[in-house]
Design a protein around this motif. Structure first.
Motif, PDB file in Angstrom:
ATOM      1  N   ALA A 189      25.805 -84.670 -25.945  1.00 60.46           N
ATOM      2  CA  ALA A 189      24.603 -83.841 -26.073  1.00 60.46           C
ATOM      3  C   ALA A 189      23.532 -84.273 -25.074  1.00 60.46           C
ATOM      4  N   SER A 190      23.490 -85.541 -24.734  1.00 55.43           N
ATOM      5  CA  SER A 190      22.461 -86.014 -23.796  1.00 55.43           C
ATOM      6  C   SER A 190      22.683 -85.452 -22.398  1.00 55.43           C
ATOM      7  N   ARG A 191      23.880 -85.013 -22.087  1.00 52.91           N
ATOM      8  CA  ARG A 191      24.164 -84.438 -20.765  1.00 52.91           C
ATOM      9  C   ARG A 191      23.363 -83.158 -20.538  1.00 52.91           C
ATOM     10  N   ILE A 192      23.104 -82.439 -21.616  1.00 56.67           N
ATOM     11  CA  ILE A 192      22.318 -81.209 -21.502  1.00 56.67           C
ATOM     12  C   ILE A 192      20.908 -81.545 -21.025  1.00 56.67           C
ATOM     13  N   ILE A 193      20.274 -82.501 -21.679  1.00 59.16           N
ATOM     14  CA  ILE A 193      18.915 -82.903 -21.327  1.00 59.16           C
ATOM     15  C   ILE A 193      18.893 -83.521 -19.934  1.00 59.16           C
ATOM     16  N   HIS A 194      19.883 -84.338 -19.625  1.00 58.03           N
ATOM     17  CA  HIS A 194      19.971 -84.995 -18.323  1.00 58.03           C
ATOM     18  C   HIS A 194      20.061 -83.955 -17.204  1.00 58.03           C
ATOM     19  N   ALA A 195      20.919 -82.951 -17.380  1.00 52.89           N
ATOM     20  CA  ALA A 195      21.071 -81.910 -16.354  1.00 52.89           C
ATOM     21  C   ALA A 195      19.783 -81.108 -16.200  1.00 52.89           C
ATOM     22  N   LEU A 196      19.119 -80.837 -17.297  1.00 50.73           N
ATOM     23  CA  LEU A 196      17.861 -80.090 -17.261  1.00 50.73           C
ATOM     24  C   LEU A 196      16.785 -80.886 -16.518  1.00 50.73           C
ATOM     25  N   LYS A 197      16.633 -82.158 -16.861  1.00 48.76           N
ATOM     26  CA  LYS A 197      15.553 -82.975 -16.301  1.00 48.76           C
ATOM     27  C   LYS A 197      15.811 -83.448 -14.872  1.00 48.76           C
ATOM     28  N   TYR A 198      17.000 -83.929 -14.605  1.00 50.31           N
ATOM     29  CA  TYR A 198      17.241 -84.628 -13.347  1.00 50.31           C
ATOM     30  C   TYR A 198      17.996 -83.823 -12.300  1.00 50.31           C
ATOM     31  N   PHE A 199      18.602 -82.711 -12.690  1.00 49.17           N
ATOM     32  CA  PHE A 199      19.329 -81.903 -11.716  1.00 49.17           C
ATOM     33  C   PHE A 199      18.681 -80.542 -11.516  1.00 49.17           C
ATOM     34  N   HIS A 200      17.450 -80.405 -12.020  1.00 48.92           N
ATOM     35  CA  HIS A 200      16.616 -79.231 -11.758  1.00 48.92           C
ATOM     36  C   HIS A 200      17.323 -77.915 -12.099  1.00 48.92           C
ATOM     37  N   HIS A 201      17.701 -77.787 -13.359  1.00 48.92           N
ATOM     38  CA  HIS A 201      18.335 -76.573 -13.846  1.00 48.92           C
ATOM     39  C   HIS A 201      17.512 -75.976 -14.983  1.00 48.92           C
ATOM     40  N   PRO A 202      16.419 -75.272 -14.650  1.00 49.24           N
ATOM     41  CA  PRO A 202      15.575 -74.695 -15.701  1.00 49.24           C
ATOM     42  C   PRO A 202      16.309 -73.678 -16.570  1.00 49.24           C
ATOM     43  N   GLU A 203      17.366 -73.070 -16.046  1.00 48.24           N
ATOM     44  CA  GLU A 203      18.123 -72.097 -16.837  1.00 48.24           C
ATOM     45  C   GLU A 203      18.745 -72.750 -18.069  1.00 48.24           C
ATOM     46  N   ILE A 204      19.006 -74.037 -18.008  1.00 51.62           N
ATOM     47  CA  ILE A 204      19.551 -74.745 -19.167  1.00 51.62           C
ATOM     48  C   ILE A 204      18.519 -74.733 -20.295  1.00 51.62           C
ATOM     49  N   GLY A 205      17.271 -74.990 -19.956  1.00 52.69           N
ATOM     50  CA  GLY A 205      16.206 -74.967 -20.958  1.00 52.69           C
ATOM     51  C   GLY A 205      16.034 -73.586 -21.563  1.00 52.69           C
ATOM     52  N   GLN A 206      16.151 -72.552 -20.742  1.00 51.37           N
ATOM     53  CA  GLN A 206      16.022 -71.183 -21.233  1.00 51.37           C
ATOM     54  C   GLN A 206      17.154 -70.840 -22.202  1.00 51.37           C
TER      55      GLN A 206
END
Length: 120
Positions: free
Chosen positions: A81-98
């Protein structure tokens, strides 16, 4: 909710397929960010069913003036589950947050979690 998938979306997916943020497998045409298997495996909290008395709400009560609290899934450093947050924060994928925001809203609405919430 019915989703229409355009011809161009299908062509783009054929040329540059999207991968699940957790396992890296190719996403199906109707999947976003997470594959179905990883989505179903996420450790859901169920906090929206008891928004006034859950672990998250109790942690915030002494620190912030909140009425209720909920989280979609449990977070643990290094977990899938932490991979989701990691990808959102550090790999600049705002679509994940949406996508995760929509998912949280869809899962919390039946519990009436958002009833009476007024944002100022």
């Amino acid at each position: 909710m019915e989703t229409r998938i355009s011809f161009w979306h299908r062509v783009l997916n054929l040329i540059s397929p999207q991968a699940c943020v957790i396992c890296g497998c190719r996403l199906g045409i109707s999947e976003e960010v997470l594959c179905t298997a990883c989505n179903l495996a996420l450790p859901r909290t169920g906090f929206a069913q008891h928004p006034y008395d859950n672990e998250m709400a109790r942690r915030f009560y002494a620190r912030l003036p909140i009425e209720r609290a909920a989280a979609l899934f449990f977070y643990e450093a290094g977990s899938e589950a932490s991979r989701i947050i990691h990808a959102l924060k550090y790999f600049h994928h705002p679509e994940i947050g949406q996508v995760m925001g929509r998912m949280a809203a869809e899962e919390m609405m039946p519990c009436r979690f958002f009833d009476g919430i007024d944002v100022h």
